[in-house]
Design a protein around this motif. Structure first.
Motif, PDB file in Angstrom:
ATOM      1  N   ALA A  58      18.039 146.163  -0.657  1.00 13.01           N
ATOM      2  CA  ALA A  58      18.404 146.607  -2.001  1.00 13.01           C
ATOM      3  C   ALA A  58      17.622 147.861  -2.356  1.00 13.01           C
ATOM      4  O   ALA A  58      16.411 147.935  -2.148  1.00 13.01           O
ATOM      5  N   SER A  59      18.326 148.838  -2.899  1.00 15.56           N
ATOM      6  CA  SER A  59      17.705 150.078  -3.326  1.00 15.56           C
ATOM      7  C   SER A  59      16.992 149.868  -4.658  1.00 15.56           C
ATOM      8  O   SER A  59      17.561 149.300  -5.587  1.00 15.56           O
ATOM      9  N   THR A  60      15.716 150.292  -4.732  1.00 15.99           N
ATOM     10  CA  THR A  60      14.943 150.191  -5.971  1.00 15.99           C
ATOM     11  C   THR A  60      14.357 151.567  -6.285  1.00 15.99           C
ATOM     12  O   THR A  60      14.426 152.482  -5.458  1.00 15.99           O
ATOM     13  N   SER A  61      13.742 151.697  -7.433  1.00 18.68           N
ATOM     14  CA  SER A  61      13.120 152.970  -7.804  1.00 18.68           C
ATOM     15  C   SER A  61      11.894 153.273  -6.937  1.00 18.68           C
ATOM     16  O   SER A  61      11.448 154.413  -6.869  1.00 18.68           O
ATOM     17  N   GLU A  62      11.360 152.266  -6.257  1.00 19.37           N
ATOM     18  CA  GLU A  62      10.168 152.436  -5.420  1.00 19.37           C
ATOM     19  C   GLU A  62      10.480 152.550  -3.934  1.00 19.37           C
ATOM     20  O   GLU A  62       9.593 152.757  -3.116  1.00 19.37           O
ATOM     21  N   GLY A  63      11.731 152.362  -3.549  1.00 24.92           N
ATOM     22  CA  GLY A  63      12.129 152.417  -2.148  1.00 24.92           C
ATOM     23  C   GLY A  63      13.180 151.364  -1.878  1.00 24.92           C
ATOM     24  O   GLY A  63      13.841 150.867  -2.788  1.00 24.92           O
ATOM     25  N   LEU A  64      13.335 151.002  -0.603  1.00 22.97           N
ATOM     26  CA  LEU A  64      14.308 149.985  -0.225  1.00 22.97           C
ATOM     27  C   LEU A  64      13.597 148.660  -0.004  1.00 22.97           C
ATOM     28  O   LEU A  64      12.681 148.567   0.812  1.00 22.97           O
ATOM     29  N   PHE A  65      14.024 147.657  -0.739  1.00 23.81           N
ATOM     30  CA  PHE A  65      13.424 146.331  -0.660  1.00 23.81           C
ATOM     31  C   PHE A  65      14.231 145.492   0.315  1.00 23.81           C
ATOM     32  O   PHE A  65      15.455 145.365   0.191  1.00 23.81           O
ATOM     33  N   LEU A  66      13.551 144.920   1.309  1.00 24.08           N
ATOM     34  CA  LEU A  66      14.180 144.047   2.306  1.00 24.08           C
ATOM     35  C   LEU A  66      13.678 142.627   2.106  1.00 24.08           C
ATOM     36  O   LEU A  66      12.493 142.410   1.841  1.00 24.08           O
ATOM     37  N   SER A  67      14.568 141.671   2.262  1.00 20.93           N
ATOM     38  CA  SER A  67      14.192 140.267   2.156  1.00 20.93           C
ATOM     39  C   SER A  67      15.003 139.464   3.163  1.00 20.93           C
ATOM     40  O   SER A  67      16.167 139.779   3.421  1.00 20.93           O
ATOM     41  N   TRP A  68      14.383 138.407   3.743  1.00 21.69           N
ATOM     42  CA  TRP A  68      15.063 137.590   4.741  1.00 21.69           C
ATOM     43  C   TRP A  68      14.518 136.177   4.711  1.00 21.69           C
ATOM     44  O   TRP A  68      13.530 135.888   4.071  1.00 21.69           O
ATOM     45  N   ARG A  69      15.174 135.288   5.454  1.00 20.97           N
ATOM     46  CA  ARG A  69      14.794 133.878   5.489  1.00 20.97           C
ATOM     47  C   ARG A  69      13.757 133.582   6.569  1.00 20.97           C
ATOM     48  O   ARG A  69      13.787 134.156   7.647  1.00 20.97           O
ATOM     49  N   LEU A  70      12.890 132.633   6.261  1.00 24.65           N
ATOM     50  CA  LEU A  70      12.035 131.989   7.254  1.00 24.65           C
ATOM     51  C   LEU A  70      12.788 130.730   7.656  1.00 24.65           C
ATOM     52  O   LEU A  70      13.055 129.869   6.823  1.00 24.65           O
ATOM     53  N   LEU A  71      13.174 130.633   8.914  1.00 21.26           N
ATOM     54  CA  LEU A  71      13.988 129.508   9.364  1.00 21.26           C
ATOM     55  C   LEU A  71      13.130 128.263   9.591  1.00 21.26           C
ATOM     56  O   LEU A  71      11.921 128.360   9.830  1.00 21.26           O
ATOM     57  N   ALA A  72      13.748 127.106   9.518  1.00 21.53           N
ATOM     58  CA  ALA A  72      13.031 125.827   9.569  1.00 21.53           C
ATOM     59  C   ALA A  72      12.140 125.690  10.802  1.00 21.53           C
ATOM     60  O   ALA A  72      11.014 125.215  10.700  1.00 21.53           O
ATOM     61  N   ASP A  73      12.618 126.111  11.972  1.00 19.63           N
ATOM     62  CA  ASP A  73      11.822 125.941  13.184  1.00 19.63           C
ATOM     63  C   ASP A  73      10.706 126.974  13.322  1.00 19.63           C
ATOM     64  O   ASP A  73       9.931 126.941  14.261  1.00 19.63           O
ATOM     65  N   GLU A  74      10.597 127.895  12.352  1.00 19.16           N
ATOM     66  CA  GLU A  74       9.537 128.899  12.372  1.00 19.16           C
ATOM     67  C   GLU A  74       8.354 128.542  11.470  1.00 19.16           C
ATOM     68  O   GLU A  74       7.327 129.193  11.509  1.00 19.16           O
ATOM     69  N   VAL A  75       8.503 127.530  10.652  1.00 21.06           N
ATOM     70  CA  VAL A  75       7.452 127.139   9.715  1.00 21.06           C
ATOM     71  C   VAL A  75       6.284 126.533  10.495  1.00 21.06           C
ATOM     72  O   VAL A  75       6.460 125.640  11.314  1.00 21.06           O
ATOM     73  N   THR A  76       5.079 127.053  10.221  1.00 22.12           N
ATOM     74  CA  THR A  76       3.887 126.557  10.905  1.00 22.12           C
ATOM     75  C   THR A  76       2.921 125.857   9.965  1.00 22.12           C
ATOM     76  O   THR A  76       1.954 125.259  10.417  1.00 22.12           O
ATOM     77  N   GLY A  77       3.147 125.953   8.676  1.00 19.72           N
ATOM     78  CA  GLY A  77       2.249 125.328   7.708  1.00 19.72           C
ATOM     79  C   GLY A  77       2.538 125.835   6.315  1.00 19.72           C
ATOM     80  O   GLY A  77       3.632 126.320   6.041  1.00 19.72           O
ATOM     81  N   SER A  78       1.525 125.742   5.460  1.00 18.16           N
ATOM     82  CA  SER A  78       1.690 126.242   4.095  1.00 18.16           C
ATOM     83  C   SER A  78       0.371 126.800   3.592  1.00 18.16           C
ATOM     84  O   SER A  78      -0.699 126.494   4.118  1.00 18.16           O
ATOM     85  N   SER A  79       0.481 127.642   2.580  1.00 19.86           N
ATOM     86  CA  SER A  79      -0.695 128.220   1.940  1.00 19.86           C
ATOM     87  C   SER A  79      -0.514 128.084   0.432  1.00 19.86           C
ATOM     88  O   SER A  79       0.481 127.518  -0.025  1.00 19.86           O
ATOM     89  N   GLY A  80      -1.425 128.635  -0.328  1.00 18.93           N
ATOM     90  CA  GLY A  80      -1.328 128.578  -1.773  1.00 18.93           C
ATOM     91  C   GLY A  80      -0.131 129.327  -2.324  1.00 18.93           C
ATOM     92  O   GLY A  80       0.295 129.093  -3.447  1.00 18.93           O
ATOM     93  N   THR A  81       0.445 130.230  -1.525  1.00 25.75           N
ATOM     94  CA  THR A  81       1.587 131.018  -1.993  1.00 25.75           C
ATOM     95  C   THR A  81       2.915 130.576  -1.387  1.00 25.75           C
ATOM     96  O   THR A  81       3.939 131.164  -1.673  1.00 25.75           O
ATOM     97  N   GLY A  82       2.912 129.580  -0.525  1.00 23.23           N
ATOM     98  CA  GLY A  82       4.178 129.098   0.054  1.00 23.23           C
ATOM     99  C   GLY A  82       4.032 128.733   1.515  1.00 23.23           C
ATOM    100  O   GLY A  82       2.923 128.503   2.018  1.00 23.23           O
TER     101      GLY A  82
END
Length: 136
Positions: A58-82
């Motif tokens: 997505a184009s923003t005033s600060e640049g191009l913002f990219l976002s994607w999924r973390l797939l279920a088999d890639e999860v290794t744990g959790s932290s305070g932010t997710g």
């Protein structure tokens, strides 16, 4: 009277949702069970829908913002932010521009509306699971 009806409706809805799950044992399954059965729906695992990387730009005033999924088999744990998981390489127009270690998004300040992006997950030092290419 309204509060009593609302409370009763909530209880009935909860029972209607929970009882079938208890009877099928769905509460005791997980994404790792699905992985063991390779998503076939056979055995003790649950059938999950197939989700790809889901990269968006997505184009923003600060640049191009990219976002994607973390797939279920890639999860290794959790932290305070997710959830924690894979490291990713971000590519613009076929050239690697970033390594993202703690997130599933990236702001490309040098991207343009004509830029084309894809990401790859890194496992054991090797690139795997290249996403589809996207443009803003």
């Amino acid at each position: 009277m309204y509060l009593k009806k609302s409370s009763l409706v909530k209880k009935v809805c909860m029972i209607a949702l929970v009882v079938p799950l208890l009877m099928t044992g769905t509460f005791s399954t997980s994404a790792s069970d699905w992985k063991k059965d390779e998503g076939t729906g056979n055995g003790a695992g649950v059938q999950l829908e197939y989700l790809d990387r889901g990269l968006v730009a997505a184009s923003t005033s600060e640049g191009l913002f990219l976002s994607w999924r973390l797939l279920a088999d890639e999860v290794t744990g959790s932290s305070g932010t997710g959830l924690t998981g894979s490291t990713f390489h971000v590519y613009r127009n076929g050239n690697k521009i970033a390594t993202v270690e703690d997130s599933t998004n990236y702001l490309d300040k040098d991207g343009t509306d004509q830029s084309e992006y894809y990401v790859t997950a890194i496992r054991d030092g090797k690139e795997i699971d290249q996403s589809s290419s996207v443009s803003p």
